[in-house]
Structures are given as C-alpha cells and as structure tokens.
Scaffold this motif. Structure first.
Motif, PDB file in Angstrom:
ATOM      1  N   GLU A 204      52.217 -27.159   3.767  1.00 28.40           N
ATOM      2  CA  GLU A 204      51.149 -28.057   4.208  1.00 28.40           C
ATOM      3  C   GLU A 204      49.878 -27.838   3.378  1.00 28.40           C
ATOM      4  OE1 GLU A 204      52.350 -28.494   8.934  1.00 28.40           O
ATOM      5  OE2 GLU A 204      51.297 -26.687   8.239  1.00 28.40           O
TER       6      GLU A 204
ATOM      7  N   ASN B 268      50.424 -29.507   0.016  1.00 31.11           N
ATOM      8  CA  ASN B 268      50.358 -30.963   0.175  1.00 31.11           C
ATOM      9  C   ASN B 268      48.917 -31.427   0.352  1.00 31.11           C
ATOM     10  OD1 ASN B 268      53.120 -31.285  -0.055  1.00 31.11           O
ATOM     11  ND2 ASN B 268      53.469 -31.357   2.151  1.00 31.11           N
TER      12      ASN B 268
ATOM     13  N   MET C 203      49.373 -37.447   7.085  1.00 30.32           N
ATOM     14  CA  MET C 203      49.801 -36.059   7.240  1.00 30.32           C
ATOM     15  C   MET C 203      48.819 -35.228   8.061  1.00 30.32           C
ATOM     16  SD  MET C 203      48.944 -34.329   3.535  1.00 30.32           S
ATOM     17  CE  MET C 203      48.614 -32.693   4.122  1.00 30.32           C
TER      18      MET C 203
END
Length: 83
Positions: free
Chosen positions: A36, A39, A74
C-alpha cells in the motif's frame, strides 16, 4: 520535523493549501503495509519522509490537500491509524 509541517512547507503556496487552511481543517493518518505504501507513492503531489534514526528509511507520505472526490479510490480502503 512534524510530518504535517513537511507537507505544508512543500505546498504552502498552492491554492489547495490556502483552501484547506480556510477550513474545514481535516487530516487523516493511515497505517499501511509495504505494498500500500508503494502504491500510494504513485499518487501525484506528495512528499516521502525518511527517518535518519532508521538509516534513512521511508516512514511516511504526506499528500497535498485535495477535494474529497479527487482522492484515488485506493485511499478509501486504507485503515485509519489509531493510537
């Protein structure tokens, strides 16, 4: 340096920061895993913070303020950090 301050200093002259300071003044801190974190670094307008006590390891990302609808999808799935 305070992590929020680092983000502010990077973008202090932008209209988004001026609007954010005018209110409402929201911020969120999320706890993420390594994937995460990587990203999130692909999202524009951010500052990656490192920690010298951890040999320069990347420990946080501060993002320039933006409208709620402008955040990538996200971010809706990240867990808020609770101390």
């Amino acid at each position: 340096m305070n992590r929020l301050l680092a983000g502010y200093l990077a973008y202090k002259d932008t209209p988004e920061v001026a609007q954010w300071l005018d209110g409402p003044f929201f911020k969120a801190v999320c706890k993420v895993n390594a994937k995460e974190f990587e990203n999130a670094k692909s999202v524009a307008d951010h500052v990656v913070l490192t920690e010298s006590a951890l040999d320069g390891r990347e420990v946080a990302i501060v993002f320039k303020p933006r409208a709620a609808e402008a955040w990538p999808k996200m971010f809706r799935f990240l867990k808020l950090y609770r101390d």
